[in-house]
Write an enzyme that holds these catalytic residues in place. Sequence first.
Site, PDB file in Angstrom:
ATOM      1  N   HIS A 198      16.960 -17.608 -70.064  1.00 52.04           N
ATOM      2  CA  HIS A 198      16.911 -16.536 -69.066  1.00 52.04           C
ATOM      3  C   HIS A 198      18.311 -16.104 -68.637  1.00 52.04           C
ATOM      4  O   HIS A 198      18.524 -14.963 -68.257  1.00 52.04           O
ATOM      5  CB  HIS A 198      16.059 -16.963 -67.868  1.00 52.04           C
ATOM      6  CG  HIS A 198      14.606 -16.910 -68.186  1.00 52.04           C
ATOM      7  ND1 HIS A 198      13.861 -18.020 -68.466  1.00 52.04           N
ATOM      8  CD2 HIS A 198      13.768 -15.847 -68.347  1.00 52.04           C
ATOM      9  CE1 HIS A 198      12.630 -17.649 -68.755  1.00 52.04           C
ATOM     10  NE2 HIS A 198      12.541 -16.350 -68.695  1.00 52.04           N
ATOM     11  N   GLU A 440       2.210 -16.629 -75.074  1.00 60.89           N
ATOM     12  CA  GLU A 440       3.509 -17.291 -75.220  1.00 60.89           C
ATOM     13  C   GLU A 440       3.382 -18.805 -75.344  1.00 60.89           C
ATOM     14  O   GLU A 440       4.374 -19.520 -75.351  1.00 60.89           O
ATOM     15  CB  GLU A 440       4.442 -16.908 -74.068  1.00 60.89           C
ATOM     16  CG  GLU A 440       3.902 -17.132 -72.689  1.00 60.89           C
ATOM     17  CD  GLU A 440       4.854 -16.640 -71.589  1.00 60.89           C
ATOM     18  OE1 GLU A 440       6.021 -16.371 -71.847  1.00 60.89           O
ATOM     19  OE2 GLU A 440       4.377 -16.549 -70.444  1.00 60.89           O
ATOM     20  N   ASP A 464       9.152 -17.690 -75.217  1.00 59.80           N
ATOM     21  CA  ASP A 464       8.474 -18.959 -74.970  1.00 59.80           C
ATOM     22  C   ASP A 464       7.621 -19.382 -76.152  1.00 59.80           C
ATOM     23  O   ASP A 464       7.461 -20.581 -76.402  1.00 59.80           O
ATOM     24  CB  ASP A 464       7.618 -18.861 -73.701  1.00 59.80           C
ATOM     25  CG  ASP A 464       8.479 -19.051 -72.471  1.00 59.80           C
ATOM     26  OD1 ASP A 464       9.282 -20.007 -72.474  1.00 59.80           O
ATOM     27  OD2 ASP A 464       8.380 -18.247 -71.542  1.00 59.80           O
ATOM     28  N   CYS A 511       6.931  -8.357 -76.053  1.00 58.48           N
ATOM     29  CA  CYS A 511       7.985  -8.160 -75.046  1.00 58.48           C
ATOM     30  C   CYS A 511       9.050  -9.249 -75.084  1.00 58.48           C
ATOM     31  O   CYS A 511       9.919  -9.288 -74.222  1.00 58.48           O
ATOM     32  CB  CYS A 511       7.386  -8.065 -73.648  1.00 58.48           C
ATOM     33  SG  CYS A 511       6.684  -9.610 -73.080  1.00 58.48           S
TER      34      CYS A 511
HETATM   35  C1  PEP Z   1       8.894 -14.510 -73.270  1.00 60.41           C
HETATM   36  O1  PEP Z   1       8.649 -15.680 -73.042  1.00 60.41           O
HETATM   37  O2  PEP Z   1       9.027 -14.045 -74.414  1.00 60.41           O
HETATM   38  C2  PEP Z   1       9.068 -13.548 -72.168  1.00 60.41           C
HETATM   39  C3  PEP Z   1       9.165 -12.267 -72.392  1.00 60.41           C
HETATM   40  O3  PEP Z   1       9.155 -14.034 -70.917  1.00 60.41           O
HETATM   41  P1  PEP Z   1      10.397 -14.830 -70.326  1.00 60.41           P
HETATM   42  O4  PEP Z   1      11.566 -14.615 -71.237  1.00 60.41           O
HETATM   43  O5  PEP Z   1      10.632 -14.276 -68.963  1.00 60.41           O
HETATM   44  O6  PEP Z   1       9.933 -16.242 -70.292  1.00 60.41           O
HETATM   45 MG    MG Z   2       8.004 -16.342 -71.120  1.00 62.75          MG
END
Ligand code: PEP
Ligand code: MG
Length: 589
Positions: A198, A440, A464, A511
């Site tokens: 993140h 995920e 994830d 995403c």
């Molecule tokens: C993911 O896990 O791909 C996602 C888009 O969410 P985050 O990166 O916030 O965990």
């Molecule tokens: Mg995620």
Amino acid sequence: MGISKAEQIILKGISGSPGICIGKAYIVDREGVNITKRYPVSDALVPNEIDRFKQAVLKAKNDHAKVIDSLDKDLGENLNILETHMVLFKDKMLYGKTIETISKDKINAEWALRKVSRKVKIMFQKIDDVYLQARVNDIVQVSDKIMSYLVGAQDIKISDINKRVIIVAHDLSPADASQIQLERVKGFVTDRGGKDSHTSIIAKALRIPSVLGLGIATINIESDDFLIVDGSSGTLIINPDEDTLFKYEERMVKLEEYRAGLERDSHLPAVTKDGISLNLMANIELVEEVVAAKDYGAIGIGLFRTEFLYLDLKRFPTEDELLCKYKELVEFMSPQSVTIRTLDINGDKVNPYLTSIEEANPSLGLRAVRFCLENEDIFITQLKAIFRAAAFGNIKLLIPMISCVEEIIQVKQVMNKAILELEYEDKIFNKDIPLGVMIEVPSAVMIAENLAEHVDFFSIGTNDLIQYSMAIDRSNRMVAHLYQALNPAVLKMIKMTYDAAEKKCIDLVMCGEMAGDPMNIPVLVGMGLTNFSMNSASVPIVKRLIRNLDTKKAKNNVEKIMKLNCVQEIFDFILEEYKDILPFGEVDE
Ligand code: PEP
Ligand code: MG
């Protein structure tokens, strides 16, 4: 800019976010507060040790008093919290017990404080009273403050940096990174961290170069050392020689020109060479990013990571505060859609001000929807704000980290409670919004057809999905080499999810960061995916690739790719097949 006479050192790390920056180092290292060693103290030195502890408490307390004095007296509850901390500095449980432990165990003050604060924390956590449990945070914060004076660590606030520098840190949490002020920080490097953590996602959103997972950067760099950060290749150069500096200055100029060219084309449609239209949306973390998302040519917000508002506020926002932010966002984007993901807190997005949970494996713990279902009041507050904002624009509701059907059924029950409350309160709202789940977790892939019975859309979160299917912590540099978007296992899971969505006639979006890397697009489009959401700065480069892509060729190639054995074979195949349209090398000399 002067060049240091010190010897040039080159370190290789992990690309956190692309781009190059050159400037002076600014060391931020809060780890000192946590790294505490135990050592024995002789009888004769026990009084000194106690005195050292008392001095640290006094300094911490005086500083805290200054903070309270400087604050607006209308701060209400926040001021109360700070005043509670004032009392805790001299509290018997913390202060008295630490002194007792130093003399009884004959150990250093840091270790005694650590031992006592842990005991107090455990004791409070066992009490079945939400108010008292919340006091654990106060104890953590007060003992951290004392500890920072004991170990001589400076509590540097990233938001306080006042010159144009490159941050060098042992680690930066996503919340720390989100405090970065763009006009003051050129880029950052860290010892820890992994690909698509993140922290790297925030760096991409801020569009500042970063290199993570360098391991020993903080040992090698002194404040004011001269640095070159090459975020694209994951390279850090400390005290560069003249030739290297010249080469990078030239590359920086070329990179700027290249980006400017891409951005000029960003409003052209994302239509493939053979006329297939794709939807490219943006991922955002803060409402303020929405202008950049539009500028980069995104046609909606495919993922709004709502947790950063909570992390920055350091308390749970009220329904009206959330409504205000969501409304601003949807009205700005209208008529385009905004997918609001409910709170994905904990995991690597833990904030001691918000939750006092200590977990051995945070990524496998009470994260995201699991936390929300355990804390229904917090969840209901957010859902009510989302339904109310939906009266002003086009909102989709997305639930993170669903791993079984029961969870989505439970979520729907909580949604109904939120709706009933809104009806009772006679508020204006819109409950008829599409409901989706993030795919995920591998279990969600395996039961995708069952999940599809309960929702309107899937959003594949590859960040994830890769972490959980490859069993690697996405913020751990030691296993970053296994963070493989193009691993056959990951591709098969994406295909399974796509097939389930097709069969059950529900929408599918991707995403995760995988969607923002041009290298992956031919495979994803070849599989049939048409909706993508990515960090907004990637939209122009992905669009350009799409405009040169032929979907028939991509479909044929996917059949071959799915038969390959390992990530390297897949990588080489894509490189060979699409070498004419992939952006590599465009900015190199
Ligand atoms: C993911 O896990 O791909 C996602 C888009 O969410 P985050 O990166 O916030 O965990
Ligand atoms: Mg995620």
